[in-house]
Design an enzyme around this catalytic site. Structure first.
Site, PDB file in Angstrom:
ATOM      1  N   ASP A  10      -8.457   7.102   7.690  1.00  0.00           N
ATOM      2  CA  ASP A  10      -8.188   5.717   7.293  1.00  0.00           C
ATOM      3  C   ASP A  10      -9.332   5.297   6.367  1.00  0.00           C
ATOM      4  O   ASP A  10     -10.299   6.042   6.186  1.00  0.00           O
ATOM      5  CB  ASP A  10      -8.141   4.802   8.527  1.00  0.00           C
ATOM      6  CG  ASP A  10      -7.931   3.337   8.155  1.00  0.00           C
ATOM      7  OD1 ASP A  10      -7.009   3.047   7.371  1.00  0.00           O
ATOM      8  OD2 ASP A  10      -8.698   2.473   8.631  1.00  0.00           O
ATOM      9  N   SER A  11      -9.228   4.090   5.821  1.00  0.00           N
ATOM     10  CA  SER A  11     -10.298   3.591   4.960  1.00  0.00           C
ATOM     11  C   SER A  11     -11.537   3.208   5.775  1.00  0.00           C
ATOM     12  O   SER A  11     -12.583   2.927   5.194  1.00  0.00           O
ATOM     13  CB  SER A  11      -9.820   2.357   4.209  1.00  0.00           C
ATOM     14  OG  SER A  11      -9.568   1.317   5.123  1.00  0.00           O
ATOM     15  N   CYS A  73      -3.247   5.084   7.951  1.00  0.00           N
ATOM     16  CA  CYS A  73      -3.505   3.983   7.033  1.00  0.00           C
ATOM     17  C   CYS A  73      -2.213   3.714   6.264  1.00  0.00           C
ATOM     18  O   CYS A  73      -1.632   4.643   5.677  1.00  0.00           O
ATOM     19  CB  CYS A  73      -4.611   4.419   6.072  1.00  0.00           C
ATOM     20  SG  CYS A  73      -4.858   3.290   4.699  1.00  0.00           S
ATOM     21  N   GLU A 152     -13.914  -5.027   9.178  1.00  0.00           N
ATOM     22  CA  GLU A 152     -15.018  -4.104   8.872  1.00  0.00           C
ATOM     23  C   GLU A 152     -16.372  -4.797   8.977  1.00  0.00           C
ATOM     24  O   GLU A 152     -17.386  -4.142   9.179  1.00  0.00           O
ATOM     25  CB  GLU A 152     -14.842  -3.479   7.480  1.00  0.00           C
ATOM     26  CG  GLU A 152     -13.677  -2.507   7.363  1.00  0.00           C
ATOM     27  CD  GLU A 152     -13.912  -1.154   8.057  1.00  0.00           C
ATOM     28  OE1 GLU A 152     -15.076  -0.762   8.235  1.00  0.00           O
ATOM     29  OE2 GLU A 152     -12.914  -0.519   8.433  1.00  0.00           O
ATOM     30  N   CYS A 184      -0.873  -2.792   8.747  1.00  0.00           N
ATOM     31  CA  CYS A 184      -2.175  -2.287   8.307  1.00  0.00           C
ATOM     32  C   CYS A 184      -2.860  -1.907   9.607  1.00  0.00           C
ATOM     33  O   CYS A 184      -2.863  -2.708  10.564  1.00  0.00           O
ATOM     34  CB  CYS A 184      -2.953  -3.379   7.583  1.00  0.00           C
ATOM     35  SG  CYS A 184      -4.692  -2.939   7.314  1.00  0.00           S
ATOM     36  N   HIS A 186      -5.760  -1.845  10.498  1.00  0.00           N
ATOM     37  CA  HIS A 186      -6.862  -2.723  10.908  1.00  0.00           C
ATOM     38  C   HIS A 186      -6.355  -3.941  11.693  1.00  0.00           C
ATOM     39  O   HIS A 186      -7.109  -4.546  12.442  1.00  0.00           O
ATOM     40  CB  HIS A 186      -7.624  -3.248   9.685  1.00  0.00           C
ATOM     41  CG  HIS A 186      -8.587  -2.281   9.093  1.00  0.00           C
ATOM     42  ND1 HIS A 186      -8.185  -1.165   8.390  1.00  0.00           N
ATOM     43  CD2 HIS A 186      -9.959  -2.262   9.083  1.00  0.00           C
ATOM     44  CE1 HIS A 186      -9.265  -0.509   7.964  1.00  0.00           C
ATOM     45  NE2 HIS A 186     -10.340  -1.153   8.373  1.00  0.00           N
TER      46      HIS A 186
HETATM   47  N1  DGL Z   1      -6.095   0.269   7.456  1.00  0.00           N
HETATM   48  C1  DGL Z   1      -5.529   0.528   6.179  1.00  0.00           C
HETATM   49  C2  DGL Z   1      -4.087   0.186   6.103  1.00  0.00           C
HETATM   50  O1  DGL Z   1      -3.409   0.423   7.084  1.00  0.00           O
HETATM   51  C3  DGL Z   1      -6.373   0.200   4.995  1.00  0.00           C
HETATM   52  C4  DGL Z   1      -6.816  -1.187   4.828  1.00  0.00           C
HETATM   53  C5  DGL Z   1      -7.759  -1.358   3.659  1.00  0.00           C
HETATM   54  O2  DGL Z   1      -8.748  -0.612   3.594  1.00  0.00           O
HETATM   55  O3  DGL Z   1      -7.497  -2.225   2.831  1.00  0.00           O
HETATM   56  O4  DGL Z   1      -3.570  -0.259   5.094  1.00  0.00           O
END
Ligand code: DGL
Length: 272
Positions: A10-11, A73, A152, A184, A186
């Protein structure tokens, strides 16, 4: 093959929500998770950038001998799932199909809103995947820039978070929706605040559990499922600060995490 680890990325911290479900369902599997914190947020990146990052991460995880790659992600799934599937020699699983299946199983009215990053919403991946899966849902997608940064930065329960979430979700508050997809990885870490804004009548679904089931089904089909007794090792890597990654990861998931190691990705600068 069976004894090899599962690779995930993931990011940043978001994919840990998927890792959590995976470890819960498949405690015998070894897992390597890579959080590309040096390049987050992915949601504001271009398709080309995310394909480049995803290729570099896939190469790193392949070097570590993973048997399956989980793109934990949505933004990377939207931008790079197809190219990864074409280019790498192991099965690749994304999070969009699982999230949609989870929504389809709980919605009573078919009215589903997907919250995602700008990349995910622009790509229309939810609409095309719902059509591919023959799911009859009335889908609306809503880009929520800024929420990933709150996670984050460790601000999931900070006072400034509620007004930001309220503002981002305002466009959907009048719609007839009974189900909200946290599109997402996150966003499950903001579930409490999101739920406070949308109210109890709206069910929040994430792709995490359904993705774990999809990984299990794949491993079963391939005969690659690890015995419960033999594995269970978790390795965490980040392109950012390992100490901070571990601290926040533990706080969000409520479980102790192993040491986090720093990793540099071949061909990519440390921070862009
Ligand atoms: N968690 C990721 C997603 O599901 C990336 C979010 C990001 O870094 O903008 O899109």
């Amino acid at each position: 093959m069976r004894a090899r680890p599962i690779g995930m990325f993931d990011s940043g911290l978001g994919g840990l929500t998927v890792l959590h479900s995976l470890v819960d369902l498949l405690p015998g599997e070894d897992v390597i998770y890579l959080g590309d914190t040096a390049r987050y947020p992915y949601g504001d990146r271009t398709v080309e950038e995310l394909q480049r990052f995803s290729r570099a991460i896939a190469a790193e995880l392949l070097r570590r001998d993973v048997k399956v790659l989980v793109v934990a992600c949505n933004s990377a799934t939207a931008a790079a799932l197809d190219v990864l599937r074409e280019e790498i020699p192991i099965p690749v699983i994304g999070v969009v199909g699982p999230g949609l299946r989870a929504a389809a199983s709980v919605t009573r009215t078919g009215g589903v809103v997907v919250l995602g990053t700008t990349m995910t919403v622009r790509s229309r991946i939810y609409e095309t995947t719902a059509a591919d899966l023959d799911l009859e849902l009335r889908l609306t997608t809503l880009a929520c820039p800024g929420l990933v940064e709150l996670v984050e930065r460790g601000l999931t329960d900070a006072p400034e978070t509620l007004p930001v979430v309220r503002e981002r979700l305002a466009p959907m508050l009048t719609s007839r929706t009974d189900t909200l997809v946290l599109g997402c990885t996150h966003f499950p870490l903001l579930a409490r605040v999101i739920s406070e804004v949308v109210g109890r009548g709206v069910t929040l679904v994430s792709s995490a559990d359904e993705t774990a089931f999809e990984v299990r089904d794949l491993l079963l089909r391939m005969g690659w499922l690890q015995d419960r007794e033999s594995g269970g090792q978790m390795r965490l890597l980040t392109t950012g600060d390992p100490v901070r990654f571990r601290e926040l990861g533990q706080r969000f998931l409520g479980v102790a995490l192993p040491e986090v190691a720093a990793v540099r990705l071949a061909g990519l600068e440390v921070s862009l």
